[in-house]
Scaffold this motif. Sequence first.
Motif, mmCIF file in Angstrom:
data_model
loop_
_atom_site.group_PDB
_atom_site.id
_atom_site.type_symbol
_atom_site.label_atom_id
_atom_site.label_comp_id
_atom_site.label_asym_id
_atom_site.label_seq_id
_atom_site.Cartn_x
_atom_site.Cartn_y
_atom_site.Cartn_z
ATOM 1 N N ARG A 97 18.530 26.399 34.258
ATOM 2 C CA ARG A 97 19.796 26.858 33.505
ATOM 3 C C ARG A 97 21.249 26.866 33.973
ATOM 4 O O ARG A 97 22.106 26.352 33.574
ATOM 5 N N MET A 98 21.369 27.071 35.292
ATOM 6 C CA MET A 98 22.617 27.222 35.884
ATOM 7 C C MET A 98 22.831 25.994 36.360
ATOM 8 O O MET A 98 24.085 25.545 36.404
ATOM 9 N N SER A 99 21.941 24.826 36.472
ATOM 10 C CA SER A 99 22.486 23.582 36.824
ATOM 11 C C SER A 99 22.793 22.658 35.614
ATOM 12 O O SER A 99 23.450 21.825 35.583
ATOM 13 N N LEU A 100 22.599 23.279 34.350
ATOM 14 C CA LEU A 100 22.839 22.828 33.183
ATOM 15 C C LEU A 100 24.090 23.334 32.542
ATOM 16 O O LEU A 100 24.511 23.159 31.379
ATOM 17 N N THR A 105 30.269 25.547 26.522
ATOM 18 C CA THR A 105 31.408 25.966 26.478
ATOM 19 C C THR A 105 31.702 26.932 27.820
ATOM 20 O O THR A 105 30.727 27.471 28.189
ATOM 21 N N ALA A 106 32.998 26.901 28.300
ATOM 22 C CA ALA A 106 33.201 27.822 29.340
ATOM 23 C C ALA A 106 32.742 29.372 28.897
ATOM 24 O O ALA A 106 32.271 30.205 29.709
ATOM 25 N N ALA A 107 33.051 29.827 27.857
ATOM 26 C CA ALA A 107 32.701 31.093 27.618
ATOM 27 C C ALA A 107 31.243 31.162 27.297
ATOM 28 O O ALA A 107 30.931 32.272 27.790
ATOM 29 N N GLU A 108 30.610 30.317 26.887
ATOM 30 C CA GLU A 108 29.063 30.473 26.618
ATOM 31 C C GLU A 108 28.331 30.401 28.046
ATOM 32 O O GLU A 108 27.703 31.196 28.425
ATOM 33 N N ALA A 109 29.011 29.475 29.156
ATOM 34 C CA ALA A 109 28.547 29.534 30.331
ATOM 35 C C ALA A 109 28.940 30.870 31.243
ATOM 36 O O ALA A 109 27.792 31.358 31.765
ATOM 37 N N ARG A 110 30.098 31.614 31.199
ATOM 38 C CA ARG A 110 30.422 32.686 31.532
ATOM 39 C C ARG A 110 29.449 33.793 31.084
ATOM 40 O O ARG A 110 28.923 34.500 31.775
ATOM 41 N N GLN A 111 29.067 33.943 29.671
ATOM 42 C CA GLN A 111 27.865 34.629 29.040
ATOM 43 C C GLN A 111 26.797 34.692 29.978
ATOM 44 O O GLN A 111 26.205 35.564 30.335
ATOM 45 N N LEU A 112 26.231 33.409 30.107
ATOM 46 C CA LEU A 112 24.993 33.150 30.852
ATOM 47 C C LEU A 112 25.151 33.413 32.317
ATOM 48 O O LEU A 112 24.000 34.479 32.773
ATOM 49 N N VAL A 113 26.062 33.310 32.979
ATOM 50 C CA VAL A 113 26.166 33.866 34.138
ATOM 51 C C VAL A 113 26.288 35.311 34.342
ATOM 52 O O VAL A 113 25.784 35.907 35.496
ATOM 53 N N HIS A 114 27.060 35.915 33.382
ATOM 54 C CA HIS A 114 27.014 37.421 33.383
ATOM 55 C C HIS A 114 25.779 37.997 33.380
ATOM 56 O O HIS A 114 25.324 38.978 34.092
ATOM 57 N N HIS A 115 24.907 37.404 32.547
ATOM 58 C CA HIS A 115 23.521 37.761 32.482
ATOM 59 C C HIS A 115 22.835 37.391 33.522
ATOM 60 O O HIS A 115 22.026 38.454 33.973
ATOM 61 N N TYR A 116 22.842 36.489 34.260
ATOM 62 C CA TYR A 116 22.300 36.322 35.566
ATOM 63 C C TYR A 116 22.713 37.200 36.493
ATOM 64 O O TYR A 116 21.812 37.716 37.385
ATOM 65 N N LEU A 169 31.550 32.714 38.314
ATOM 66 C CA LEU A 169 32.401 33.260 37.241
ATOM 67 C C LEU A 169 33.954 33.133 37.615
ATOM 68 O O LEU A 169 34.650 32.764 36.770
ATOM 69 N N GLU A 170 34.377 33.240 38.878
ATOM 70 C CA GLU A 170 35.581 32.651 39.198
ATOM 71 C C GLU A 170 35.985 31.265 38.774
ATOM 72 O O GLU A 170 36.900 31.033 38.427
ATOM 73 N N GLN A 171 35.126 30.405 39.153
ATOM 74 C CA GLN A 171 35.440 29.192 38.848
ATOM 75 C C GLN A 171 35.255 28.790 37.237
ATOM 76 O O GLN A 171 36.133 28.112 36.917
ATOM 77 N N LEU A 172 34.327 29.477 36.636
ATOM 78 C CA LEU A 172 34.559 29.280 35.117
ATOM 79 C C LEU A 172 35.674 29.973 34.765
ATOM 80 O O LEU A 172 36.234 29.638 33.567
ATOM 81 N N GLY A 173 36.162 31.057 35.147
ATOM 82 C CA GLY A 173 37.434 31.797 34.741
ATOM 83 C C GLY A 173 38.600 30.654 34.981
ATOM 84 O O GLY A 173 39.530 30.952 34.117
ATOM 85 N N THR A 174 38.465 29.708 35.979
ATOM 86 C CA THR A 174 39.858 29.007 36.233
ATOM 87 C C THR A 174 39.630 27.858 35.467
ATOM 88 O O THR A 174 40.659 27.000 35.244
ATOM 89 N N SER A 175 38.680 27.690 34.772
ATOM 90 C CA SER A 175 38.541 26.580 33.960
ATOM 91 C C SER A 175 38.623 26.660 32.550
ATOM 92 O O SER A 175 38.032 27.307 31.857
ATOM 93 N N ALA A 176 39.696 26.058 31.806
ATOM 94 C CA ALA A 176 39.816 26.290 30.351
ATOM 95 C C ALA A 176 39.129 25.222 29.509
ATOM 96 O O ALA A 176 39.113 25.241 28.435
ATOM 97 N N ALA A 177 38.448 24.197 30.318
ATOM 98 C CA ALA A 177 37.872 23.160 29.621
ATOM 99 C C ALA A 177 36.821 23.553 28.810
ATOM 100 O O ALA A 177 36.103 24.435 29.330
ATOM 101 N N GLY A 178 36.497 23.478 27.653
ATOM 102 C CA GLY A 178 35.422 23.577 26.907
ATOM 103 C C GLY A 178 35.469 24.875 26.120
ATOM 104 O O GLY A 178 34.576 25.481 25.488
#
Length: 179
Positions: A97-100, A105-116, A169-178
């Motif tokens: 999941r993390m590799s995909l 979107t960045a928001a969805e990815a952040r949510q998944l990483v928060h759960h992880y 999460l830091e990486q995803l926070g700096t990315s506005a793409a998606g």
Amino acid sequence: MSLRHALLGLLEDGPASGYDLTARFEKSLHRYVWTARQSHVYPELNRMADDGLIVVSDQGARGRRTYMITDLGRAELRAWLLAPARTRAVRDEQVLRMSLLSTLTAAEARQLVHHYLSDAENAHAELLDIAAAADAEDHPRGRLRFGRLAIEYGIRSYQAQQEWARWALEQLGTSAAGD
């Protein structure tokens, strides 16, 4: 690793019934190391007895059998432990999941990483409790008895997972793409 070797390792810690082994397996190995159902344990115990790796040391009420490891079983366990580990097939759904994450979107990815991160924090806390209980118990093998080193491996692995999740999460926070 095989169920056989896990059971031999548990029996090296002392004689036990199939029920006791299943409970100890569930408590010390199931979530973190190896999964086995009761329906797998009993047939394997029968095969191990047939192969002379264990013997029935006591038979109690309702046919309850207590097994103990034999010298042949100890030799088998030792040979397996000292042999080079085979290349293992890795199947880790969380890492997949993390590799995909880039497909979200960045928001969805952040949510998944928060759960992880939350899962890693909970598992870390659970292992810390298990380690504290293990360290408080008096045992002939002391702190290095069966599983204690593996518990510490798990503790440190969950610490690393938490570090990674915070970094991600830091990486995803700096990315506005998606977003």
